[in-house]
Scaffold this motif. Structure first.
Motif, PDB file in Angstrom:
ATOM      1  N   ALA A 106     -62.767 -24.423  46.161  1.00  0.00           N
ATOM      2  CA  ALA A 106     -61.530 -23.809  46.544  1.00  0.00           C
ATOM      3  C   ALA A 106     -61.841 -22.201  46.416  1.00  0.00           C
ATOM      4  O   ALA A 106     -61.284 -21.540  47.435  1.00  0.00           O
ATOM      5  N   ASP A 109     -63.467 -21.317  49.855  1.00  0.00           N
ATOM      6  CA  ASP A 109     -62.373 -21.316  50.598  1.00  0.00           C
ATOM      7  C   ASP A 109     -61.753 -19.848  50.755  1.00  0.00           C
ATOM      8  O   ASP A 109     -61.340 -19.386  51.949  1.00  0.00           O
ATOM      9  N   MET A 111     -63.086 -17.149  49.474  1.00  0.00           N
ATOM     10  CA  MET A 111     -64.041 -16.194  49.793  1.00  0.00           C
ATOM     11  C   MET A 111     -63.775 -15.801  51.435  1.00  0.00           C
ATOM     12  O   MET A 111     -64.112 -14.931  52.036  1.00  0.00           O
ATOM     13  N   TYR A 112     -63.938 -16.890  52.207  1.00  0.00           N
ATOM     14  CA  TYR A 112     -63.958 -16.761  53.558  1.00  0.00           C
ATOM     15  C   TYR A 112     -62.735 -16.909  54.174  1.00  0.00           C
ATOM     16  O   TYR A 112     -62.550 -17.417  55.297  1.00  0.00           O
ATOM     17  N   SER A 113     -61.646 -16.663  53.572  1.00  0.00           N
ATOM     18  CA  SER A 113     -60.302 -16.930  54.009  1.00  0.00           C
ATOM     19  C   SER A 113     -59.958 -15.638  54.856  1.00  0.00           C
ATOM     20  O   SER A 113     -60.428 -14.843  54.713  1.00  0.00           O
ATOM     21  N   VAL A 114     -58.881 -16.389  55.824  1.00  0.00           N
ATOM     22  CA  VAL A 114     -58.692 -15.253  56.732  1.00  0.00           C
ATOM     23  C   VAL A 114     -57.595 -14.277  56.104  1.00  0.00           C
ATOM     24  O   VAL A 114     -57.293 -13.314  56.857  1.00  0.00           O
ATOM     25  N   LYS A 115     -56.754 -14.520  55.042  1.00  0.00           N
ATOM     26  CA  LYS A 115     -55.546 -13.840  54.720  1.00  0.00           C
ATOM     27  C   LYS A 115     -56.154 -13.021  53.539  1.00  0.00           C
ATOM     28  O   LYS A 115     -56.256 -13.432  52.523  1.00  0.00           O
ATOM     29  N   HIS A 116     -56.393 -11.677  54.022  1.00  0.00           N
ATOM     30  CA  HIS A 116     -56.851 -10.793  52.690  1.00  0.00           C
ATOM     31  C   HIS A 116     -56.156  -9.435  52.969  1.00  0.00           C
ATOM     32  O   HIS A 116     -56.063  -9.129  54.385  1.00  0.00           O
ATOM     33  N   LEU A 124     -64.641  -6.889  51.170  1.00  0.00           N
ATOM     34  CA  LEU A 124     -65.171  -8.415  50.943  1.00  0.00           C
ATOM     35  C   LEU A 124     -66.007  -8.587  52.390  1.00  0.00           C
ATOM     36  O   LEU A 124     -67.162  -9.322  52.202  1.00  0.00           O
ATOM     37  N   ARG A 125     -65.794  -7.799  53.466  1.00  0.00           N
ATOM     38  CA  ARG A 125     -66.677  -8.053  54.434  1.00  0.00           C
ATOM     39  C   ARG A 125     -67.913  -7.613  54.140  1.00  0.00           C
ATOM     40  O   ARG A 125     -69.131  -8.180  54.539  1.00  0.00           O
ATOM     41  N   ALA A 128     -69.572 -10.065  51.967  1.00  0.00           N
ATOM     42  CA  ALA A 128     -70.177 -11.105  52.660  1.00  0.00           C
ATOM     43  C   ALA A 128     -71.582 -10.822  53.324  1.00  0.00           C
ATOM     44  O   ALA A 128     -72.462 -11.450  53.571  1.00  0.00           O
ATOM     45  N   SER A 169     -69.631 -24.908  54.147  1.00  0.00           N
ATOM     46  CA  SER A 169     -68.129 -24.993  54.178  1.00  0.00           C
ATOM     47  C   SER A 169     -67.596 -26.275  54.440  1.00  0.00           C
ATOM     48  O   SER A 169     -66.626 -26.691  53.938  1.00  0.00           O
TER      49      SER A 169
ATOM     50  N   ASP B 109     -58.452 -21.954  59.947  1.00  0.00           N
ATOM     51  CA  ASP B 109     -58.683 -21.919  58.349  1.00  0.00           C
ATOM     52  C   ASP B 109     -57.910 -22.969  57.907  1.00  0.00           C
ATOM     53  O   ASP B 109     -58.336 -23.752  56.726  1.00  0.00           O
ATOM     54  N   VAL B 114     -59.243 -26.696  52.163  1.00  0.00           N
ATOM     55  CA  VAL B 114     -59.732 -27.541  51.130  1.00  0.00           C
ATOM     56  C   VAL B 114     -58.125 -28.141  50.618  1.00  0.00           C
ATOM     57  O   VAL B 114     -58.657 -29.375  49.903  1.00  0.00           O
ATOM     58  N   SER B 173     -62.723 -15.649  60.497  1.00  0.00           N
ATOM     59  CA  SER B 173     -62.487 -14.986  59.204  1.00  0.00           C
ATOM     60  C   SER B 173     -62.784 -13.511  59.499  1.00  0.00           C
ATOM     61  O   SER B 173     -62.750 -12.892  58.410  1.00  0.00           O
ATOM     62  N   MET B 175     -65.903 -12.569  59.403  1.00  0.00           N
ATOM     63  CA  MET B 175     -66.825 -12.203  58.440  1.00  0.00           C
ATOM     64  C   MET B 175     -68.189 -12.365  58.850  1.00  0.00           C
ATOM     65  O   MET B 175     -69.092 -11.957  58.249  1.00  0.00           O
TER      66      MET B 175
END
Lengths: 203, 203
Positions: A106, A109, A111-116, A124-125, A128, A169, B109, B114, B173, B175
């Motif tokens: 989770a 998920d 960490m690489y989620s599209v919603k930030h 975060l970028r 990463a 992933s 996504d 998950v 994402s 990234m």
DNA sequence: ACCTGAACACCGTTCAAGT
DNA sequence: ACCTGAACACCGTTCAAGT
């Protein structure tokens, strides 16, 4: 039925929130994560978290960032405990990454989620990217040892990174084809090596 | 301020919900997706969706499943419009997948998220697998043409799939390392080809 | 500085009742 | 069969007020 007594000063509410949040993320999934419940569990008022995270997304962002930090540490650790050959180091890194991914599905998920938040996603970028650069660095060492083909290290390294990330992933989200559990990762590593090996004679 | 008048019978509420849901998913992200707002937008009562989706997650699952179906169609279409050589077909498939991923980032996504209902995740897993098998099939053709090395087709195909998926999901994402925008995908495809090429002489 | 308590505007879900 | 309207128990966020 009684709500727990509330201490006015909590030692380190921010850290407590993050710890507890990750726990419920792991145990009950991201949908079950609520600021109010977090506050209840810790024993502060529901408005207290806002002192430390301006909104829920800010807490999620912090969680994701923390994940990248731990992933980075895990990688440097695992590289320290392993031999010098490129094949060996790649293998160790791949297994450590996939291990982290499945043990923290989770979180990965997230960490690489599209919603930030746009601001946080910048941070975060780069987190990463720092992580992907650990793989690039591995490639660089391999090149110096003559075990990886020549070329700009970022360009040789990116396909390696995307391959590992894809496997990790997929494993985390449980979407790997069933045949993969057997030799999936082995085959992926082998395929990276074949693609990384120096060219036989030409040029 | 006036709420829209409500037609008692909506033509196909289920389809309307899915269409609208995907629209707000694309435009405002997954966090902004609420059943009540969906119902308001469409002009039915907030309880109406429950006739078609037993809960919110069921709608998300349906959205994800629909995504896999469209992805599958996109792939068969793109393969129909392209030459026969393996390199050409792989290139087309890779670009189509990455195109879909970036054009439908939030949906991708969700597709590989998950958090899914246990029952639905079964269905989703097989949808994901059908999709990965399209790549495996591509590998099979390549083998028959002598353009891909021999070996069990699933085992040769999985690394190709994870590589493409890794790139696509990183692109979605946001990234991907910044250097990647230039020749990222080219390098990834090239690296797959190098790893797929038949071995020069041995065995 | 850090937290509380009340308030606001939203949710998802359920269920009797309507057509 | 399909939908409504009210009700319930929850949210996230804000803000005056407390210590």
């Amino acid at each position: 039925m009684q709500t727990r007594p509330r201490r006015y000063h909590h030692g380190d509410l921010r850290a407590a929130l993050l710890t507890r949040a990750e726990q419920t993320l792991r145990e009950k999934g991201p949908a079950a994560l609520s600021l109010r419940e977090l506050a209840r569990d810790i024993g502060v008022s529901h408005a207290a978290p806002s002192r430390h995270f301006k909104d829920k997304q800010a807490l999620l962002d912090a969680l994701a960032l923390n994940g990248f930090e731990r992933l980075g540490e895990l990688m440097t650790e695992c590289q320290a405990r392993v031999g010098e050959s490129f094949a060996e180091r790649l293998d160790a890194m791949a297994r450590a990454y996939v291990g982290f991914a499945t043990a923290n599905a989770a979180l990965l998920d997230l960490m690489y989620s599209v919603k930030h938040n746009p601001e946080a996603s910048q941070e975060l970028r780069s987190a990463a990217q720092r992580w992907s650069e650990q793989i690039v660095q591995l490639i660089g060492e391999g090149q110096r040892r003559g075990e990886v083909r020549q070329g700009p290290v970022e360009r040789v390294g990116l396909p390696v990174f995307t391959t590992l990330h894809g496997y990790a992933s997929l494993a985390a989200s449980g979407m790997l084809p069933p045949e993969a559990t057997e030799h999936g990762l082995d085959d992926v590593i082998a395929s990276i090596l074949r693609g990384c090996a120096p060219e036989p004679a030409s040029s």
